[in-house]
Enzyme design. Structure first.
Site, PDB file in Angstrom:
ATOM      1  N   ASN A  13     120.445 129.718  -8.178  1.00  0.00           N
ATOM      2  CA  ASN A  13     121.024 129.316  -6.881  1.00  0.00           C
ATOM      3  C   ASN A  13     119.926 128.872  -5.916  1.00  0.00           C
ATOM      4  O   ASN A  13     120.109 127.900  -5.179  1.00  0.00           O
ATOM      5  CB  ASN A  13     121.857 130.452  -6.278  1.00  0.00           C
ATOM      6  CG  ASN A  13     123.269 130.462  -6.849  1.00  0.00           C
ATOM      7  OD1 ASN A  13     124.075 129.598  -6.527  1.00  0.00           O
ATOM      8  ND2 ASN A  13     123.544 131.412  -7.733  1.00  0.00           N
ATOM      9  N   HIS A 108     128.659 135.248  -4.348  1.00  0.00           N
ATOM     10  CA  HIS A 108     129.159 136.247  -5.295  1.00  0.00           C
ATOM     11  C   HIS A 108     130.053 135.538  -6.323  1.00  0.00           C
ATOM     12  O   HIS A 108     130.867 134.692  -5.947  1.00  0.00           O
ATOM     13  CB  HIS A 108     129.951 137.324  -4.543  1.00  0.00           C
ATOM     14  CG  HIS A 108     130.434 138.408  -5.456  1.00  0.00           C
ATOM     15  ND1 HIS A 108     129.577 139.368  -5.969  1.00  0.00           N
ATOM     16  CD2 HIS A 108     131.656 138.674  -5.972  1.00  0.00           C
ATOM     17  CE1 HIS A 108     130.267 140.177  -6.755  1.00  0.00           C
ATOM     18  NE2 HIS A 108     131.529 139.775  -6.777  1.00  0.00           N
TER      19      HIS A 108
END
Ligand code: GRF
Length: 202
Positions: A13, A108
């Site tokens: 990420n 998440h």
């Protein structure tokens, strides 16, 4: 705007955010510092290879408050405006949250509030849901809990295992995080209760 990235592991990420900045998909932003609580995390090695300011601030043996104090000092040193947790495997102390109100984001791999915590993709498979996805949210003191900024959905396919579902979700994480960062950096939003609404959209 200066971003601070906190990670503990792989760092995909973080790299997707770096790519989005380089490609102009995230505008008016730079990565000012990358911090890992784990030495040798692949993400921090990649940050060094990218020539970014990369710091390891080990959490082992420190109280949460003491560790967070060091992290906040490092973020301040680099004049960070917005903090992006990217696979950072620790809860933040109340002091950390108070130092950066509405300035800490997390991603998440589930559609919160379903399946918070570890192994979200495995939880989704075991529960038998037919769709899952990812969530970018503001961080508060509770695990995977703050106001939701953006979500993306993916189907759960009949022959999925943890690996295939995680990979499908991860693709969407990389898109979703950059979109959420843009929305927050624009400052054009309001939060009422838990509802994050970009301004100009009802
Ligand atoms: C991602 O699935 C993210 O949603 C979760 O931890 C994982 C980190 O992956 N919080 P990476 O280190 O960004 O590749």
């Amino acid at each position: 705007m200066k971003l601070g990235i906190l990670l503990s592991g792989r760092g995909s990420n973080f790299l997707a955010i770096a790519d989005s900045i380089a490609a102009g998909r995230i505008r008016n932003a730079e990565i000012a510092v990358v911090i890992s609580n784990k030495p040798y995390a692949p993400g921090i090695v990649a940050a060094e290879e990218h020539g970014l300011n990369a710091h390891v601030i080990q959490s082992k043996g420190l109280s949460r408050a003491d560790h967070d104090k060091q992290i906040v000092a490092c973020l301040r040193e680099h004049n960070v405006d917005l903090i992006c947790l990217a696979g950072y495997m620790r809860l933040l102390s109340p002091e950390f949250i108070a130092a950066y109100p509405q300035r800490v984001l997390n991603i998440h791999p589930s559609l919160l509030p379903a399946f918070p915590g570890l192994d979200a993709q495995r939880q989704a498979l075991e529960y038998g849901v037919k769709i899952s996805g990812c969530t970018v949210h503001f961080v508060d003191e509770e695990l995977d809990h703050g106001a939701i900024i953006a979500q993306k959905i993916v189907p759960v396919l009949p022959d999925d295992d943890e690996e295939t579902l995680s990979a499908r979700i991860l693709e969407q994480e990389h898109i979703c995080y950059s979109e959420a960062i843009n929305m927050v950096l624009s400052g054009e939003f309001e939060i009422v209760g838990r509802r994050f609404t970009p301004k100009g959209r009802g």
